[in-house]
Design a protein around this motif. Structure first.
Motif, short mmCIF file in Angstrom:
data_model
loop_
_atom_site.label_atom_id
_atom_site.label_comp_id
_atom_site.label_asym_id
_atom_site.label_seq_id
_atom_site.Cartn_x
_atom_site.Cartn_y
_atom_site.Cartn_z
N PRO A 161 6.16 -9.02 6.89
CA PRO A 161 5.39 -8.85 5.66
C PRO A 161 6.17 -8.15 4.56
CG PRO A 161 4.02 -8.32 7.56
CD PRO A 161 5.42 -8.48 8.06
N TYR A 162 7.08 -7.25 4.93
CA TYR A 162 7.89 -6.56 3.92
C TYR A 162 8.92 -7.50 3.32
CZ TYR A 162 5.99 -2.00 5.41
OH TYR A 162 5.18 -0.93 5.67
N LYS A 163 9.46 -8.39 4.14
CA LYS A 163 10.39 -9.40 3.61
C LYS A 163 9.66 -10.33 2.64
CE LYS A 163 13.38 -9.60 7.69
NZ LYS A 163 13.85 -10.45 8.82
N ALA A 164 8.42 -10.67 3.00
CA ALA A 164 7.63 -11.53 2.11
C ALA A 164 7.34 -10.81 0.80
CB ALA A 164 6.33 -11.93 2.79
N GLY B 35 0.80 -1.21 0.00
CA GLY B 35 0.00 0.00 0.00
C GLY B 35 0.84 1.27 0.00
N GLY B 36 2.01 1.19 -0.61
CA GLY B 36 2.90 2.34 -0.69
C GLY B 36 3.72 2.58 0.55
N LYS B 37 3.57 1.73 1.55
CA LYS B 37 4.33 1.92 2.79
C LYS B 37 5.82 1.63 2.63
CE LYS B 37 1.39 2.94 6.18
NZ LYS B 37 1.63 3.99 7.20
N PHE B 38 6.16 0.67 1.75
CA PHE B 38 7.56 0.30 1.52
C PHE B 38 7.92 0.78 0.11
CE2 PHE B 38 10.65 -3.61 1.55
CZ PHE B 38 11.73 -2.75 1.45
N ALA B 39 8.67 1.86 0.05
CA ALA B 39 9.05 2.47 -1.23
C ALA B 39 10.54 2.25 -1.49
CB ALA B 39 8.75 3.97 -1.21
N ILE B 40 10.85 1.91 -2.74
CA ILE B 40 12.24 1.70 -3.14
C ILE B 40 12.53 2.62 -4.33
CG2 ILE B 40 13.96 0.05 -3.98
CD1 ILE B 40 12.32 -2.18 -2.68
N ASP B 41 13.48 3.52 -4.17
CA ASP B 41 13.90 4.41 -5.24
C ASP B 41 15.05 3.76 -6.00
OD1 ASP B 41 12.09 6.44 -4.46
OD2 ASP B 41 13.49 7.10 -2.90
#
Length: 369
Positions: free
Chosen positions: A265-268, A68-74
């Motif tokens: 959950p972010y690792k998943a 949901g946009g919580k984990f952003a990667i530039d």
């Protein structure tokens, strides 16, 4: 509608509406519990090569969508934050949280890196994925990578690459004498005893070197990327196959502290996104290369198979090198010996069905049937 039916309908609708509302309320509540995380990822590739560079963008978008946009990667192309061949170093030091690169770029640190991506006369893309995902490969590679403070996940594959662009024809091993060639991974150590002078160059530096004559030949990836880089303009002979890259894996590398600090959950999400990237990149290359090879031939490129004596001499040198490394390097031995056992077993299986089916069908198609 009868009164009883109407009452049943209303009760059912109320239950459905309540469930939907609970679901709607639960999703933001779950999202609110997750922290906002923003990472920087440096690529080893220029953004002009949208298939291989684009793998990092696929990962970033997938992770964002799943969280949901919580984990952003530039995502940053090679050279914008650090040079392309220093992507591992940047992730290791924590200068960035992530890198998208090929492990054989770092054989100068330890030859063992190459096994995680490709070594001469190794595994094709399907076999490589089988080894990494279900043959113990990921576990072996990450045990090795722990010394470099990173965690790795497969994040792409190009399929079997082309042997490269040459200014002059190669008719035998004798024609390799003194040939200055940009060649990646352990392949340089394999062909060096045959007379090649190996060079290590990042993608963006290859064309100028080939144009100026600083190098006489180069390998990169395959028709789609090679056409974009314009190698055909200065080297007319295009050789195949790259026996050193039968199915090279591109990796995502994550700084260990940054990775360990992520919620599960972010690792998943990272794991699922990396797998999607791996599948997507290979499929894209299969489509794009099919079109690009026809385009290159139409531009006058001369396709050539590497001479059999070059393949035979290279195979012999590769086995000699692997024996030396097994004797001298415990880290290499710990990864190579299980890999070699897997290679032997999977080759036996692929010879039974895949090879016989492919060989017959390709021969029929080539005969115009």
């Amino acid at each position: 509608m009868r009164d009883m039916d109407r009452r049943s309908f209303i009760r059912g609708a109320g239950l459905a509406t309540g469930a939907a509302a609970a679901s709607t309320l639960a999703a933001p509540a779950i999202a609110q519990e997750m922290p906002q995380v923003r990472w920087r990822l440096t690529s080893s590739f220029p953004n002009t090569l949208e298939t291989i560079y684009g793998g990092a963008e696929v990962l970033a978008k997938s992770v964002s969508d799943m969280t949901g946009g919580k984990f952003a990667i530039d995502v940053f192309p090679a050279g914008e934050l650090v040079p392309g061949l220093q992507a591992l170093d940047a992730a290791q030091a924590g200068t960035v949280e992530a890198a998208h690169t090929v492990l054989y770029y770092y054989v100068g640190k330890d030859p063992t890196f190459a096994i995680g991506s490709a070594i001469p006369f190794g595994l094709n893309a399907r076999q490589q994925n089988a080894w990494l995902y279900h043959g113990g490969g990921n576990e072996l590679i990450n045990t090795f990578l722990a010394d470099y403070n990173v965690v790795g996940l497969p994040g792409g594959n190009t399929g079997t690459q082309m042997g490269g662009w040459f200014r002059k024809e190669i008719n035998s091993v004798a024609d390799l004498q003194g040939l200055k060639m940009r060649i990646a991974g352990l392949a340089g150590r394999v062909v060096e005893p045959l007379g090649v002078v190996p060079q290590q160059l990042a993608g963006g530096d290859i064309y100028p070197a080939l144009e100026r004559g600083t190098i006489d030949a180069t390998e990169w990836v395959g028709p789609f990327d090679d056409e974009k880089l314009g190698f055909y303009q200065v080297a007319p002979f295009y050789y195949y196959p790259a026996f050193w890259e039968a199915g090279p894996t591109v990796h995502f590398l994550f700084n260990k502290a940054a990775y360990d600090g992520l919620p599960e959950p972010y690792k998943a999400a990272l794991d699922a996104a990396a797998k999607a990237t791996n599948l997507n990149m290979l499929a894209l290359y299969d489509v794009n290369n099919t079109r690009a090879i026809r385009s290159l031939v139409g531009k006058g490129v001369q396709l050539r198979a590497l001479p059999r004596d070059v393949l035979d001499a290279s195979y012999e040198q590769a086995q000699t090198l692997y024996g030396q490394l097994t004797n001298d390097n415990p880290k290499w031995k710990a990864v190579y010996e299980p890999w070699r056992q897997f290679r032997g077993e999977v080759y036996e299986w692929f010879r039974v069905a895949e090879y016989t089916n492919d060989s017959y069908s390709y021969a029929q198609q080539a005969a115009g049937k």
